[in-house]
Design an enzyme around this catalytic site. Structure first.
Site, PDB file in Angstrom:
ATOM      1  CE  LYS A  36      15.883  28.151  59.985  1.00  0.00           C
ATOM      2  NZ  LYS A  36      16.652  28.447  61.158  1.00  0.00           N
TER       3      LYS A  36
ATOM      4  CG  HIS B 196      15.198  22.600  63.127  1.00  0.00           C
ATOM      5  ND1 HIS B 196      15.276  23.760  63.862  1.00  0.00           N
ATOM      6  CD2 HIS B 196      16.029  22.761  62.065  1.00  0.00           C
ATOM      7  CE1 HIS B 196      16.103  24.596  63.251  1.00  0.00           C
ATOM      8  NE2 HIS B 196      16.581  24.014  62.159  1.00  0.00           N
TER       9      HIS B 196
ATOM     10  N   GLY C 155      21.358  30.344  62.411  1.00  0.00           N
ATOM     11  CA  GLY C 155      20.818  31.680  62.188  1.00  0.00           C
ATOM     12  C   GLY C 155      21.629  32.789  62.833  1.00  0.00           C
TER      13      GLY C 155
ATOM     14  CG  ASN D  76      14.514  24.310  57.928  1.00  0.00           C
ATOM     15  OD1 ASN D  76      13.328  24.419  57.625  1.00  0.00           O
ATOM     16  ND2 ASN D  76      14.959  24.430  59.174  1.00  0.00           N
TER      17      ASN D  76
ATOM     18  CB  SER E 194      25.824  30.231  59.966  1.00  0.00           C
ATOM     19  OG  SER E 194      24.924  30.806  60.910  1.00  0.00           O
TER      20      SER E 194
ATOM     21  CD  GLU F 171      14.651  27.463  63.998  1.00  0.00           C
ATOM     22  OE1 GLU F 171      13.781  27.197  63.160  1.00  0.00           O
ATOM     23  OE2 GLU F 171      15.722  28.045  63.706  1.00  0.00           O
TER      24      GLU F 171
ATOM     25  CD  GLU G 192      20.448  22.026  61.659  1.00  0.00           C
ATOM     26  OE1 GLU G 192      20.691  22.623  60.607  1.00  0.00           O
ATOM     27  OE2 GLU G 192      19.354  22.072  62.236  1.00  0.00           O
TER      28      GLU G 192
HETATM   29  C1  PEP Z   1      18.607  25.468  60.046  1.00  0.00           C
HETATM   30  O1  PEP Z   1      17.529  26.048  60.041  1.00  0.00           O
HETATM   31  O2  PEP Z   1      18.622  24.255  60.180  1.00  0.00           O
HETATM   32  C2  PEP Z   1      19.839  26.252  59.893  1.00  0.00           C
HETATM   33  C3  PEP Z   1      20.975  25.614  59.947  1.00  0.00           C
HETATM   34  O3  PEP Z   1      19.702  27.608  59.700  1.00  0.00           O
HETATM   35  P1  PEP Z   1      20.864  28.641  59.218  1.00  0.00           P
HETATM   36  O4  PEP Z   1      21.531  28.011  58.018  1.00  0.00           O
HETATM   37  O5  PEP Z   1      20.126  29.895  58.876  1.00  0.00           O
HETATM   38  O6  PEP Z   1      21.808  28.794  60.363  1.00  0.00           O
END
Ligand code: PEP
Length: 249
Positions: A11, A95, A173, A9, A212, A97, A167
């Site tokens: 973003k 997601h 992040g 992803n 992460s 976000e 997630e």
């Molecule tokens: C994500 O954006 O879905 C995500 C898991 O980000 P990160 O791997 O940076 O934590």
């Protein structure tokens, strides 16, 4: 047998040119990799150029969002058919976000999932608890509700076309990955809830972990029974680190 999925992803990163440059650097790194479904989710304007740059490679493209209507007066929105036409075969839906900054709720997430399926896209439905919810002991209540509402009215026959991504918001992040035990615990719980809703079809649904994920923690996560892949944010931006994640075996 569930084929693992490693999805990146991006973003709000990478222009069309940067996306094509990524593809050029990435494809040689994963040449010969088999038994893994690889997906990249760029921003909307990069879907078509990235799909063109990946053409014939077997690497799929996803949108990061879709609207639930087929068309209409929804300024700034993009329909499932439009992202499919641009070259995407998947779309990320719900997601954290989007839920946090754009007020997406379980109902709109469900409508987006159903619209994606109707257009022939594979939705990657995201769910997960915040730190406050985990600390209050509400993780299972939250993910159970997000699952139940997110897949509402999706029949078992369509279950194999849905990908779920657990997630935990506190791991996105932040550099704080859920331990493989923590992730497996929630994944096993989600698999059991799916079984109550979808019956035997639940066994074939890919359940990704996100939060992460990096080249040095992917193998331990993938070793767990109910973890069928990863949704990767930051570490998918570099061809080298994403390729190392794809080659977790
Ligand atoms: C994500 O954006 O879905 C995500 C898991 O980000 P990160 O791997 O940076 O934590």
């Amino acid at each position: 047998m569930r084929v693992p999925v490693i999805a990146g992803n991006w973003k709000m990163f990478k222009t069309a040119g940067e996306s094509a440059a990524f593809a050029k650097a990435f494809l040689p790194l994963v040449a010969g990799v088999s038994g893994v479904e690889i997906v990249l989710a760029p921003p909307f304007p990069s879907i078509a150029p990235l799909a063109a740059a990946l053409s014939g490679s077997g690497v799929g493209v996803a949108s990061q969002n879709v609207h639930f209507a087929a068309e209409g007066a929804y300024t700034g929105e993009v329909s499932p058919a439009m992202v499919k036409d641009a070259g995407a075969a998947y779309c990320i839906v719900g997601h954290s976000e989007r839920r946090q900054y754009f007020a997406e709720d379980d109902e709109s997430v469900n409508r987006k999932c159903r619209a994606a399926l109707a257009a022939g896209l594979t939705p990657i439905l995201c769910l997960g608890e915040t730190l406050a919810e985990r600390e209050a002991g509400k993780t299972f209540d939250v993910v159970s509700r997000q699952l139940r509402e997110g897949i509402r009215e999706i029949p078992p026959a369509q279950a194999p076309k849905v990908i779920l991504a657990y997630e935990p918001v506190w791991a996105i992040g932040t550099g704080k990955t859920a331990t493989p035990d923590q992730a497996q615990e929630v994944h096993a719980f989600l698999r059991a809830r799916m079984r109550e809703i979808w019956g035997d079809a639940a066994a074939g649904v890919r359940l990704l972990y996100g939060g992460s994920v990096k080249p040095d923690n992917i193998a331990d996560l993938m070793a767990r029974e109910d973890i069928d892949g990863a949704l990767v944010g930051g570490a998918s931006l570099s061809p080298d680190s994403f390729a190392r994640i794809v080659k977790f075996k």
